[in-house]
Design a protein around this motif. Structure first.
Motif, short mmCIF file in Angstrom:
data_model
loop_
_atom_site.label_atom_id
_atom_site.label_comp_id
_atom_site.label_asym_id
_atom_site.label_seq_id
_atom_site.Cartn_x
_atom_site.Cartn_y
_atom_site.Cartn_z
N VAL A 164 -27.49 66.04 12.69
CA VAL A 164 -26.19 66.51 13.18
C VAL A 164 -25.31 65.30 13.45
N VAL A 165 -24.06 65.40 13.05
CA VAL A 165 -23.07 64.37 13.35
C VAL A 165 -22.19 64.87 14.48
N MET A 166 -22.07 64.08 15.53
CA MET A 166 -21.19 64.41 16.66
C MET A 166 -19.83 63.76 16.41
N MET A 167 -18.82 64.59 16.30
CA MET A 167 -17.44 64.10 16.14
C MET A 167 -16.71 64.41 17.45
N ASN A 168 -16.80 63.46 18.37
CA ASN A 168 -16.30 63.67 19.73
C ASN A 168 -14.78 63.48 19.81
N GLY A 169 -14.23 63.80 20.97
CA GLY A 169 -12.80 63.66 21.19
C GLY A 169 -12.42 62.24 21.57
N ASP A 170 -11.21 62.09 22.06
CA ASP A 170 -10.67 60.79 22.44
C ASP A 170 -11.39 60.26 23.68
N PRO A 171 -11.90 59.03 23.63
CA PRO A 171 -12.65 58.50 24.78
C PRO A 171 -11.80 58.32 26.04
N THR A 172 -10.47 58.32 25.92
CA THR A 172 -9.63 58.19 27.11
C THR A 172 -9.48 59.51 27.86
N SER A 173 -9.93 60.60 27.25
CA SER A 173 -9.82 61.91 27.88
C SER A 173 -11.14 62.29 28.55
N PRO A 174 -11.12 62.65 29.84
CA PRO A 174 -12.36 63.08 30.48
C PRO A 174 -12.90 64.36 29.87
N ASN A 175 -12.02 65.16 29.25
CA ASN A 175 -12.49 66.38 28.60
C ASN A 175 -13.46 66.08 27.47
N ALA A 176 -13.25 64.97 26.77
CA ALA A 176 -14.12 64.64 25.64
C ALA A 176 -15.57 64.51 26.09
N ALA A 177 -15.78 63.81 27.20
CA ALA A 177 -17.14 63.67 27.74
C ALA A 177 -17.66 65.00 28.27
N TRP A 178 -16.78 65.78 28.85
CA TRP A 178 -17.15 67.11 29.38
C TRP A 178 -17.66 67.99 28.25
N PHE A 179 -16.92 68.04 27.14
CA PHE A 179 -17.34 68.84 25.99
C PHE A 179 -18.65 68.31 25.42
N ARG A 180 -18.71 66.99 25.23
CA ARG A 180 -19.89 66.39 24.61
C ARG A 180 -21.15 66.67 25.44
N ASN A 181 -21.05 66.48 26.76
CA ASN A 181 -22.22 66.69 27.61
C ASN A 181 -22.66 68.16 27.60
N GLY A 182 -21.68 69.07 27.54
CA GLY A 182 -22.04 70.48 27.45
C GLY A 182 -22.79 70.79 26.17
N ALA A 183 -22.33 70.21 25.06
CA ALA A 183 -23.00 70.43 23.77
C ALA A 183 -24.39 69.81 23.77
N LEU A 184 -24.49 68.60 24.31
CA LEU A 184 -25.79 67.92 24.33
C LEU A 184 -26.81 68.69 25.17
N SER A 185 -26.35 69.39 26.19
CA SER A 185 -27.29 70.14 27.03
C SER A 185 -27.96 71.26 26.23
N VAL A 186 -27.34 71.65 25.12
CA VAL A 186 -27.87 72.72 24.28
C VAL A 186 -28.66 72.19 23.09
N ILE A 187 -28.16 71.15 22.44
CA ILE A 187 -28.75 70.74 21.17
C ILE A 187 -29.77 69.60 21.28
N THR A 188 -29.80 68.90 22.41
CA THR A 188 -30.74 67.78 22.56
C THR A 188 -32.18 68.27 22.44
N GLY A 189 -32.94 67.60 21.59
CA GLY A 189 -34.34 67.96 21.36
C GLY A 189 -34.53 69.02 20.31
N LYS A 190 -33.45 69.63 19.85
CA LYS A 190 -33.55 70.69 18.84
C LYS A 190 -33.05 70.23 17.47
N VAL A 191 -32.23 69.19 17.47
CA VAL A 191 -31.75 68.59 16.22
C VAL A 191 -31.81 67.08 16.38
N LYS A 192 -31.61 66.39 15.28
CA LYS A 192 -31.52 64.93 15.34
C LYS A 192 -30.04 64.54 15.29
#
Length: 360
Positions: A164-192
């Motif tokens: 899986v390729v993660m195409m995250n948002g702008d690093p200056t936006s706190p929302n980008a990390a919020w979205f990424r962490n939410g996604a990682l809580s679901v897919i971590t350990g299930k995909v590479k």
């Protein structure tokens, strides 16, 4: 000597203006219904800002406060420009600011200046740093979880060990990390997670470049799914895949339910998007702004509180997003009044719309 004198005059002028603004924003105006609200949006790369949020906020503001006016500025993804726009609005005498920060850290000092001038700031969509008075957004962790769950569903049996390729948002936006962490809580350990990229400015062009780099590293056939943070990024991803003449596109997520993205979902190019009812977000921001302009407490508007890196217990409204795939476009977006069938289903898309069960 003349230069020094000019500088002193300029400083005195700004000081007097700030004092004047502070007086205008103070308790002496509490309860009145004739004031200006400033709206500052971050850019145009995300379609929704100009086409959804701005008109929706302005409409609701007029409904709640017919004699109120709105000052508007777009930062074009330039934090320095937004700082200048913000100071200009304060000098003009706006009583409240609704701010979607181009860079949440860079705007902290400007928010402090607004606070000193007696102008409360409602952080809109992105949690800005500094002494903000209210915050309105969607649950970013849930946005990411919806994207992660949809991606796993679309990948099916290929998810186990799939790249899986993660195409995250702008690093200056706190929302980008919020979205990424939410996604990682679901897919971590299930995909590479084979590659992860930040997309400066949430830009389609930067997403295209990052996707090209991912294909160069992994090969077009070595990517099982792409978690794109929003629809503008998804557009760049799909553009890069098409440029590389990839036959069968992998599942690709998105966010914002842009019309172009909905049409890509119908065509089978994008698997899903996340719909966030912008009308509710705009209405909550307008309600906060009017309450603050009248000197009222936000507890009647806010439904929760949130902490920023600089401020605790900020009165907040966090709305619930929903996933959109080809199977629920009718129910979510058409029946919900976001788009009409005619807007979505162009002549070219009519056969695909019929197949998707989109009824006129």
């Amino acid at each position: 000597m003349r230069t020094r004198t000019c500088r002193v005059i300029a400083v005195l002028f700004v000081g007097l203006m700030t004092m004047s603004v502070s007086a205008c924003g103070g308790d002496g105006h509490a309860g009145t219904d004739s004031f200006a609200v400033g709206l500052l949006l971050p850019g145009r790369s995300v379609h929704r800002w100009e086409h959804s949020d701005k008109p929706l906020i302005e409409k609701r503001l007029k409904e709640l406060c017919p004699r109120c006016t709105m000052e508007y500025a777009n930062a074009e993804n330039d934090a320095m420009r937004q700082r200048q726009q913000m100071m200009s609005m304060i000098i003009k005498g706006v009583r409240v600011l609704i701010l979607d920060a181009a860079d949440t850290r860079a705007l902290r000092s400007s928010i402090q200046e607004a606070h000193k001038a007696g102008v409360p700031v409602v952080a809109y969509d992105r949690l800005a740093e500094g002494p903000i008075s209210g915050f309105v957004s969607f649950d970013g962790a849930q946005v990411g979880r919806l994207q992660g769950e949809a991606l796993l569903e679309a990948m099916g049996d290929k998810a186990k060990g799939g790249n899986v390729v993660m195409m995250n948002g702008d690093p200056t936006s706190p929302n980008a990390a919020w979205f990424r962490n939410g996604a990682l809580s679901v897919i971590t350990g299930k995909v590479k997670i084979a590659r992860s990229y930040d997309t400066v400015g949430w830009s389609t062009e930067n997403a295209h470049a990052n996707m090209s780099a991912a294909m160069a590293a992994l090969g077009p056939d070595g990517i099982g799914g792409i978690l794109a943070a929003n629809d503008a990024i998804a557009a760049g991803v799909i553009s890069a895949l098409k440029s590389a003449r990839v036959g069968e596109l992998p599942p690709i997520t998105g966010q914002d339910a842009d019309l172009d993205a909905v049409q890509r979902i119908i065509k089978g190019e994008q698997y899903m998007t996340v719909y966030k009812p912008f009308g509710k977000e705009a209405a909550a921001a307008a309600a906060m702004a009017v309450a603050l302009g009248r000197g009222e407490d936000l507890r009647d508007v806010a439904t929760t509180t949130i902490d920023s890196p600089t401020t605790k217990h900020i009165p907040s409204v966090l709305l619930t997003p929903s996933a959109v795939t080809v199977g629920n476009i009718q129910q979510t977006l058409v029946d919900g009044g976001v788009y009409t069938i005619d807007q979505i289903c162009t002549r070219e898309l009519r056969p695909a719309c019929d197949k998707a069960g989109l009824a006129r």
